[in-house]
Design a protein around this motif. Sequence first.
Motif, PDB file in Angstrom:
ATOM      1  N   ILE A   1       0.850  -1.206   0.000  1.00  0.00           N
ATOM      2  CA  ILE A   1       0.000   0.000   0.000  1.00  0.00           C
ATOM      3  C   ILE A   1       0.882   1.251   0.000  1.00  0.00           C
ATOM      4  O   ILE A   1       0.650   2.197  -0.752  1.00  0.00           O
TER       5      ILE A   1
ATOM      6  N   LEU B   1      -8.121  -7.408   5.890  1.00  0.00           N
ATOM      7  CA  LEU B   1      -8.321  -5.952   5.884  1.00  0.00           C
ATOM      8  C   LEU B   1      -7.211  -5.275   5.079  1.00  0.00           C
ATOM      9  O   LEU B   1      -7.468  -4.393   4.252  1.00  0.00           O
ATOM     10  N   CYS B   2      -5.953  -5.708   5.320  1.00  0.00           N
ATOM     11  CA  CYS B   2      -4.828  -5.115   4.608  1.00  0.00           C
ATOM     12  C   CYS B   2      -4.929  -5.403   3.113  1.00  0.00           C
ATOM     13  O   CYS B   2      -4.680  -4.530   2.276  1.00  0.00           O
TER      14      CYS B   2
ATOM     15  N   SER C   1      -7.555  -3.316   1.582  1.00  0.00           N
ATOM     16  CA  SER C   1      -7.053  -1.937   1.512  1.00  0.00           C
ATOM     17  C   SER C   1      -6.092  -1.765   0.340  1.00  0.00           C
ATOM     18  O   SER C   1      -6.122  -0.745  -0.352  1.00  0.00           O
TER      19      SER C   1
ATOM     20  N   SER D   1      -6.623   0.733  -2.671  1.00  0.00           N
ATOM     21  CA  SER D   1      -5.677   1.819  -2.965  1.00  0.00           C
ATOM     22  C   SER D   1      -5.175   1.716  -4.409  1.00  0.00           C
ATOM     23  O   SER D   1      -4.947   2.736  -5.061  1.00  0.00           O
TER      24      SER D   1
ATOM     25  N   MET E   1      -2.617   8.275   1.960  1.00  0.00           N
ATOM     26  CA  MET E   1      -2.677   6.823   1.755  1.00  0.00           C
ATOM     27  C   MET E   1      -1.552   6.122   2.489  1.00  0.00           C
ATOM     28  O   MET E   1      -1.721   5.056   3.094  1.00  0.00           O
TER      29      MET E   1
ATOM     30  N   PHE F   1      -2.245   5.884   6.081  1.00  0.00           N
ATOM     31  CA  PHE F   1      -3.168   4.777   6.342  1.00  0.00           C
ATOM     32  C   PHE F   1      -2.384   3.460   6.437  1.00  0.00           C
ATOM     33  O   PHE F   1      -2.615   2.647   7.354  1.00  0.00           O
TER      34      PHE F   1
ATOM     35  N   LEU G   1      -2.031   0.707   9.631  1.00  0.00           N
ATOM     36  CA  LEU G   1      -2.093  -0.759   9.545  1.00  0.00           C
ATOM     37  C   LEU G   1      -0.807  -1.373  10.086  1.00  0.00           C
ATOM     38  O   LEU G   1      -0.816  -2.386  10.789  1.00  0.00           O
TER      39      LEU G   1
END
Lengths: 307, 321
Positions: B45, B174-175, B178, B182, B229, B232, B236
């Motif tokens: 990410i 979740l990661c 994400s 992204s 981003m 974020f 995580l």
Amino acid sequence: MDYALLFIQTLNGLQLGLLLFLVASGLTLVFGILDFVNLAHGSLYMLGAFICASLTFLLGNFLVAVVVALPLTGVIGYLVERFIARPLYARDHLDHVLGTFGLILVLDTLTHLIWGPAGIAIPLPVWLDGQVNLFEGVVVPIYRLLIIVTGLATAAGLFWLVNYTRLGMLIRAGASNRTMVAALGIDIQTLFALVFALGAMLAGLAGMLIAPISEASIGMGNNIIITAFVVIIVGGIGSMKGAFIAALVIGLIDTLGRSYIDDAFKLFMPSDAAETSAPAVSAMLIYIIMAVILAVRPQGLFPPKVR
Amino acid sequence: MFLTKRSSRITLVVMALLLVMPVVFYNTGNEFYLDLATRLVILGIAAVSLNLVLGYGGLVSFGHAAYIGIGSYAVGIPVYHEFYGGFESVASTNGLFQIGLAVGLSALFALITGAISLRTKGVYFIMITMAFAQMVYYLFLSLDEYGGDDGLVIEMRSQLPLVDLDNPIELFLLCYVSLAISMLIVRTIIHSRFGMVLQGAKGNNERLITLGYNTYLYRLTAYVISGAMCGFAGALMGNFSSFISPEMMGWSRSGELMFMVILGGAATTMGPVFGSIAFILVEEVLSSLTIYWHLPFGLMLIGVVLFARGGLMGILRGKGD
């Protein structure tokens, strides 16, 4: 106010500033003439310190070791130029940064392999190890004075070299128009290598000078290199004069900030608030100054005239 | 169409493998690989966010690790105060609050430093972003209350609705989601008019300015989106490692993020993810072989820069694609 302490802190700031200048001058020289960003410049600083440490134990004298170690760091600089930097000149700055970032990993690990993980303290000769009473209440280690004198002498030598010698003339000419210098029959490749080796020697010298105080250790270059970047950004990348002035200013501000900012804060805020915020602010001080200067003058204080 | 491109098919296969393999490994008792995959996806990410400015915008930010740090501390500091008192206004274990704080502070930091850095260009920009990141590093190093050099253990993971982050599978999912989102965000941005201007300014800034675009504002917006981003990703990361220290935002971390983008292939959707996969796997293999693994790793880095231009995506695409 304790003027003796202020004087000593000013000397310390001057010392840091001159060491920063030695590192930053090589960076700015290499960038000015070669348009090359050398992140691994800090590794040359570290190698200078380690080579000097080994030679001190081998030859039994710190000063002799410095004299022998200087050309050796120059040779390492030459090798870096030949095998890493030269193929990258035609590339963009991103590739310079990544390539020399890889080089940092390589050089740091090689140092670890050769000298082991622990830092190495360098013993000083007896006559350098003492202190001198400058005037009432001000006692300064002789060695710190030697660093300041060496730093100033090197700076003076560098100004003479760049402004009054044939080599310096070529360096300045190369910085303003490389192609033209090459067209006039100058061996530009050799000139580049010389400049790179000179930069390596300057960084190495700074490492050798600091090593007896804070010992030679892996990663020592990675801390000073960022401050050296701040110096050349503030001074104007490629400008020797800018590097000198910015190095002294940054060195003094950083040193004096760390000693006096809590006192300054106590003037207008409660004592405990000052105690907690002062370390944070003094850690960020030089970056805040950099930000302010860049907001006003994006090209630094003394940008070189031709680029 | 989309699936006819060789690189797109490979993208789908790799993304599917990235989802399935860790879960399979976990259920067969190899928890280690799930951890590895979670770290990889989080760094993915961050690399995707960096690619927006570095790859598409041509803005070489050498300070993106700062956002990972800001994001992680935005999780760690509220939890610290929740457990040990003080600073009531931020004390919280609420994940939505923490993530909001991480994204908001990162965006704010990107706005302030970007507004200054983007006035410069080239080498100045590289060094200034690096210096600003180092400023944050030294700031957290000097904050003794939050552990300073030693770092801070996060006593409790973010409390979120629907997902339980203490469950490794749910954290990974979740990661992963994400990361996918992204990538979609960046893809949408670069295909929009905004993204066209951003890429145009990379090619020829003067021309875009002459056409009447205020490229400074476009770049600043992209820089803020990228920073948010990455912040974020930092939130995580804090949840994943349950530990934060200034070391995670040192400048070598920023260099590693840049390397992931270049290794995978800058200015491609999948490149940063490929880069982080390759980076983490090589790092894992080499560091299990020798404590001197930085030596071959550094040589590999130099080799990639000298010889493999275009990164892994460049190799995958081959000719005529």
